[in-house]
Design a protein around this motif. Structure first.
Motif, short mmCIF file in Angstrom:
data_model
loop_
_atom_site.label_atom_id
_atom_site.label_comp_id
_atom_site.label_asym_id
_atom_site.label_seq_id
_atom_site.Cartn_x
_atom_site.Cartn_y
_atom_site.Cartn_z
N SER A 188 29.00 47.56 19.19
CA SER A 188 28.72 46.34 19.96
C SER A 188 27.70 46.57 21.05
O SER A 188 27.09 45.62 21.56
CB SER A 188 30.01 45.81 20.58
OG SER A 188 30.53 46.74 21.52
N GLY A 189 27.51 47.82 21.48
CA GLY A 189 26.58 48.13 22.56
C GLY A 189 27.18 47.98 23.94
O GLY A 189 26.46 48.20 24.93
N VAL A 190 28.47 47.64 24.04
CA VAL A 190 29.11 47.50 25.35
C VAL A 190 30.46 48.20 25.33
O VAL A 190 31.14 48.27 24.31
CB VAL A 190 29.31 46.01 25.76
CG1 VAL A 190 27.97 45.35 26.02
CG2 VAL A 190 30.11 45.26 24.71
N GLN A 191 30.83 48.73 26.48
CA GLN A 191 32.12 49.37 26.67
C GLN A 191 32.97 48.50 27.59
O GLN A 191 32.48 48.03 28.61
CB GLN A 191 31.97 50.74 27.29
CG GLN A 191 31.20 51.75 26.45
CD GLN A 191 30.88 53.02 27.21
OE1 GLN A 191 30.67 52.98 28.42
NE2 GLN A 191 30.83 54.14 26.51
N VAL A 192 34.23 48.29 27.22
CA VAL A 192 35.19 47.57 28.06
C VAL A 192 36.35 48.51 28.34
O VAL A 192 36.97 49.03 27.40
CB VAL A 192 35.68 46.29 27.38
CG1 VAL A 192 36.76 45.61 28.25
CG2 VAL A 192 34.54 45.32 27.12
N THR A 193 36.64 48.72 29.61
CA THR A 193 37.74 49.60 30.01
C THR A 193 38.50 48.98 31.16
O THR A 193 38.03 48.02 31.80
CB THR A 193 37.22 50.99 30.44
OG1 THR A 193 36.29 50.82 31.52
CG2 THR A 193 36.53 51.70 29.29
N ALA A 194 39.68 49.53 31.45
CA ALA A 194 40.50 49.12 32.60
C ALA A 194 40.77 50.33 33.45
O ALA A 194 40.98 51.43 32.93
CB ALA A 194 41.81 48.48 32.14
N ASP A 195 40.77 50.15 34.79
CA ASP A 195 41.07 51.27 35.67
C ASP A 195 42.57 51.36 35.92
O ASP A 195 43.37 50.61 35.33
CB ASP A 195 40.28 51.18 36.97
CG ASP A 195 40.55 49.89 37.76
OD1 ASP A 195 41.69 49.38 37.68
OD2 ASP A 195 39.64 49.40 38.46
N GLN A 196 42.97 52.31 36.78
CA GLN A 196 44.39 52.55 37.05
C GLN A 196 45.00 51.48 37.94
O GLN A 196 46.23 51.34 37.98
CB GLN A 196 44.58 53.93 37.68
CG GLN A 196 44.17 55.07 36.77
CD GLN A 196 44.99 55.11 35.50
OE1 GLN A 196 46.22 55.06 35.54
NE2 GLN A 196 44.31 55.21 34.37
N GLY A 197 44.17 50.74 38.68
CA GLY A 197 44.66 49.64 39.48
C GLY A 197 45.32 50.06 40.78
O GLY A 197 45.47 51.25 41.09
N ASP A 198 45.75 49.05 41.54
CA ASP A 198 46.45 49.24 42.81
C ASP A 198 47.71 48.38 42.82
O ASP A 198 47.75 47.30 42.22
CB ASP A 198 45.56 48.85 43.99
CG ASP A 198 44.35 49.76 44.13
OD1 ASP A 198 44.55 50.99 44.15
OD2 ASP A 198 43.22 49.24 44.20
N ALA A 199 48.71 48.86 43.52
CA ALA A 199 49.96 48.11 43.63
C ALA A 199 50.49 48.23 45.05
O ALA A 199 50.51 49.33 45.61
CB ALA A 199 50.99 48.63 42.64
N ALA A 200 50.92 47.11 45.64
CA ALA A 200 51.49 47.12 46.98
C ALA A 200 52.31 45.85 47.18
O ALA A 200 51.83 44.74 46.92
CB ALA A 200 50.39 47.21 48.04
N MET A 201 53.55 46.02 47.61
CA MET A 201 54.42 44.89 47.98
C MET A 201 54.51 43.86 46.86
O MET A 201 54.47 42.65 47.08
CB MET A 201 53.90 44.23 49.25
CG MET A 201 53.84 45.16 50.45
SD MET A 201 55.48 45.74 50.97
CE MET A 201 56.18 44.21 51.61
N GLY A 202 54.62 44.35 45.62
CA GLY A 202 54.77 43.44 44.49
C GLY A 202 53.47 42.89 43.95
O GLY A 202 53.47 42.21 42.92
N LEU A 203 52.34 43.14 44.63
CA LEU A 203 51.04 42.66 44.15
C LEU A 203 50.39 43.75 43.30
O LEU A 203 50.34 44.92 43.69
CB LEU A 203 50.14 42.31 45.33
CG LEU A 203 48.69 41.93 44.99
CD1 LEU A 203 48.65 40.65 44.17
CD2 LEU A 203 47.85 41.79 46.26
N ARG A 204 49.86 43.37 42.16
CA ARG A 204 49.18 44.29 41.26
C ARG A 204 47.74 43.81 41.05
O ARG A 204 47.52 42.61 40.82
CB ARG A 204 49.87 44.37 39.90
CG ARG A 204 51.40 44.50 39.98
CD ARG A 204 51.81 45.92 40.32
NE ARG A 204 53.20 46.15 40.03
CZ ARG A 204 54.18 46.14 40.91
NH1 ARG A 204 53.92 45.88 42.19
NH2 ARG A 204 55.43 46.38 40.56
N VAL A 205 46.79 44.74 41.10
CA VAL A 205 45.39 44.42 40.82
C VAL A 205 44.82 45.53 39.95
O VAL A 205 44.90 46.71 40.29
CB VAL A 205 44.56 44.30 42.12
CG1 VAL A 205 43.10 44.00 41.78
CG2 VAL A 205 45.12 43.21 43.03
N VAL A 206 44.25 45.15 38.82
CA VAL A 206 43.61 46.09 37.90
C VAL A 206 42.19 45.59 37.62
O VAL A 206 41.97 44.38 37.39
CB VAL A 206 44.40 46.20 36.58
CG1 VAL A 206 43.59 46.96 35.52
CG2 VAL A 206 45.73 46.90 36.82
#
Length: 332
Positions: A188-206
């Motif tokens: 496809s010519g593109v790479q899609v990945t996910a990082d390890q993310g952050d978590a605090a006080m029930g909030l998750r962000v990846v």
């Protein structure tokens, strides 16, 4: 005639003729050979070839996890003993990291080809984790078994003795949807990945990361297309995918309208996944995997952010933003 009395001092002995040079050389060689043989015999009683005892390999009867199991743990040779009475043990201090390893096997009992990510923990006698190692096993076909080995990483001085290993975590995704191997570029010519993310006080962000590894510009506009999946890679019902993260948290800034982003070869863009692990009335929803398409019609890539959505059932996603060479989001 009077008899002469014997002298109190014996007459000096006649001088001995010196040995020929060739004979002396042979004697030196013979003595040296005897000494080396004696030393070698003593060393052989204390150590094996190369001065070290042979590695110790322990077979493991491991039921495994999700088709992955440990088959053996190998401990390297002990340090050679300077005397027969001094005992040595295989410890983190005395062994280089490549001398402690775990052999594993992956068996695919499903009907499709899978790529596995396996986390193996090296443990001490009390079961404590001394080191984690991750192995990616790609393209395991249906009914196939693939074997491999992982080696312990750096262990600081004073680390307890490693005595075993176990499978800590296994994730598996369709081989055709696995994130590209580092250093490679998919068709496809593109790479899609996910990082390890952050978590605090029930909030998750990846963070999702889109990289143009091809030779042509690649254009996206709007939001990544997401499909949450369960452990068996089936779609998860009851999840609302929100455009923007403002409905989840204000900590990521205000929601910006989506823009067209054209990535030249070598350029990247990011988008955020945000959710809360809030539990109230109802059934908690978990979705370990997410099938991601950078845009409509793009090849899918399945990542594993481990969505623990609680009873909220909501997942927010921000639009794609260009990343400048310093790694800062730069908009469209």
């Amino acid at each position: 005639m009077p008899r002469r009395s014997a002298s109190p001092h014996p007459a000096p002995a006649a001088p001995t003729a010196p040995l020929p040079r060739a004979v002396r050389a042979l004697l030196v060689l013979a003595v040296s050979a005897l000494l080396l043989t004696a030393c070698g015999s003593e060393g052989a009683a204390q150590s094996g070839p190369g001065g070290d005892r042979p590695p110790s390999r322990t077979q493991v009867d491991d039921p495994g996890k999700d088709g992955v199991r440990i088959t053996a743990v190998t401990f390297g040779a002990d340090s050679p003993s300077p005397s027969p009475t001094r005992a040595y043990s295989v410890t983190a201090d005395s062994l280089p990291r490549e001398e402690i390893s775990a052999a594993y096997e992956v068996t695919n009992d499903s009907a499709e080809t899978l790529t596995y990510t396996v986390v193996i923990t090296f443990t001490s006698a009390d079961g404590g984790a001394m080191d984690n190692q991750t192995a990616t096993v790609r393209d395991v076909g249906p009914g196939r078994t693939v074997r491999g080995t992982v080696r312990v990483g750096f262990l600081p001085p004073g680390t307890p003795r490693v005595t075993g290993a176990r499978v800590l975590k296994v994730t598996k995704v369709p081989a055709g949807e696995a994130p590209a191997e580092p250093g490679t570029c998919p068709a496809s010519g593109v790479q899609v990945t996910a990082d390890q993310g952050d978590a605090a006080m029930g909030l998750r962000v990846v963070g999702l990361h889109l990289h143009n590894c091809g030779t042509r510009p690649y254009t996206v506009e709007g939001y990544p297309l997401l499909e949450p999946l369960d452990e068996d890679l089936r779609p998860v019902d009851g999840v609302s995918v929100l455009k923007g993260t403002g409905g989840i948290t204000t900590g990521l800034g205000s929601d910006e309208p989506p823009r067209q982003v054209t990535l030249a070869p070598g350029e990247s863009a990011t988008a955020d996944l945000a959710w809360r692990n809030t539990t109230g009335a109802g059934t908690a929803v978990n979705a370990p995997h997410v099938r991601v398409r950078a845009k409509a019609g793009a090849d899918p890539v399945t990542v594993t952010p481990n969505l623990d959505l609680g009873t909220t059932g909501r997942l927010g996603v921000s639009p794609w933003k260009r990343v400048d060479p310093q790694g800062v989001n730069a908009g469209g």
